[in-house]
Write an enzyme that holds these catalytic residues in place. Sequence first.
Site, PDB file in Angstrom:
ATOM      1  N   ASP A  67       0.816  -1.211   0.000  1.00 36.83           N
ATOM      2  CA  ASP A  67       0.000   0.000   0.000  1.00 36.83           C
ATOM      3  C   ASP A  67       0.855   1.268   0.000  1.00 36.83           C
ATOM      4  OD1 ASP A  67      -2.288  -1.465  -0.100  1.00 36.83           O
ATOM      5  OD2 ASP A  67      -2.865  -1.164   1.997  1.00 36.83           O
ATOM      6  N   ASP A 135      -4.396  10.127   4.200  1.00 37.23           N
ATOM      7  CA  ASP A 135      -4.539  10.992   5.372  1.00 37.23           C
ATOM      8  C   ASP A 135      -3.475  12.069   5.429  1.00 37.23           C
ATOM      9  OD1 ASP A 135      -2.198   9.638   6.350  1.00 37.23           O
ATOM     10  OD2 ASP A 135      -3.441   8.122   7.294  1.00 37.23           O
ATOM     11  N   ALA A 176      -6.534   2.943   7.848  1.00 34.63           N
ATOM     12  CA  ALA A 176      -5.096   3.020   8.085  1.00 34.63           C
ATOM     13  C   ALA A 176      -4.831   3.571   9.503  1.00 34.63           C
ATOM     14  CB  ALA A 176      -4.439   3.863   6.998  1.00 34.63           C
ATOM     15  N   TYR A 177      -4.021   4.620   9.614  1.00 38.03           N
ATOM     16  CA  TYR A 177      -3.670   5.184  10.921  1.00 38.03           C
ATOM     17  C   TYR A 177      -4.925   5.619  11.680  1.00 38.03           C
ATOM     18  CZ  TYR A 177      -0.560   7.855  14.095  1.00 38.03           C
ATOM     19  OH  TYR A 177       0.134   8.335  15.168  1.00 38.03           O
TER      20      TYR A 177
END
Length: 295
Positions: A67, A135, A176-177
């Site tokens: 990714d 992000d 994700a995060y």
Amino acid sequence: MDFSVKNKVLLVQNQETDPENRLRSQVELFFAHHGIALETVVLPSRTCTVLAPQGDKPDLIIVLGGDGTFLRTVRCFASDQVPLVGVNTGHLGFLTRIEANRIDDCLNAILAGDVCLESRMMLAVGGDDQLALNDVVLKNSNPSRLATVNVYVGSQLLATYDADGVIVATPTGSTAYNLSAGGPIMDPLADVVAITPICPHSLSAKPLVLPANRELTLASAPTNDSDLVCAVDGDDAFTLAPGERFTLFKSSHRIQLITFPNEADSFYAILKRKLGWGSNPRAIAQNKPQLEGLA
């Protein structure tokens, strides 16, 4: 958006995840067999300035990596509106939808047009020069200290966070995060953003989902005793001195991702398969399938 592969394909390879070029050779042989030109670019570093393709714009970009490689490639070609698809040679592989054992089947489906195109929104950071598919993260450059971040919606102060940092995530980046920090999972086709504080020093500081058309401003409070670091899709982009700020808004650029129209490749099936989302511990204990056809 109409899609077909007729003239040229660009293959972007992260050689660290395919050191013997086994999968690269498989992709190259596939397109050679079908008489379609393929240009291969090896990603040598974390800069994407070397990725400009030679000659005509490709019909398709294939990313061979994880990714992270996919996100770096997106930043290089965001303005070209070329559909992308990824072959997962990394770890989790949310964006790289093709697993290594399914390359030929998926490439055949692409040539046959048996695919879907998903249009994903991106965030523009200060302007369309810096784009984020996943992000934007603002954190203290000193990891042992809190960051005080003021977040504005338009001209209105939304919140002041004393936290390790703040994440502004797109729906694509929600797994994700943002997810690790307790933020919400969002359908990747939704037109929203999530603001998620990282380890806030307040019980009332919770993630918030806003319409993507709102302009956001993130400001480093004058009381901060060190600079804040802004990362765009995982790569450090710039620093903010105390009192400085920057804006975020929905970019005019969108990414076209190739997906496959079978149920096992849907976003929700991948959530379940790769993250165990919605799993029922009782059913797992009894070794029962969670959803027929998706387990």
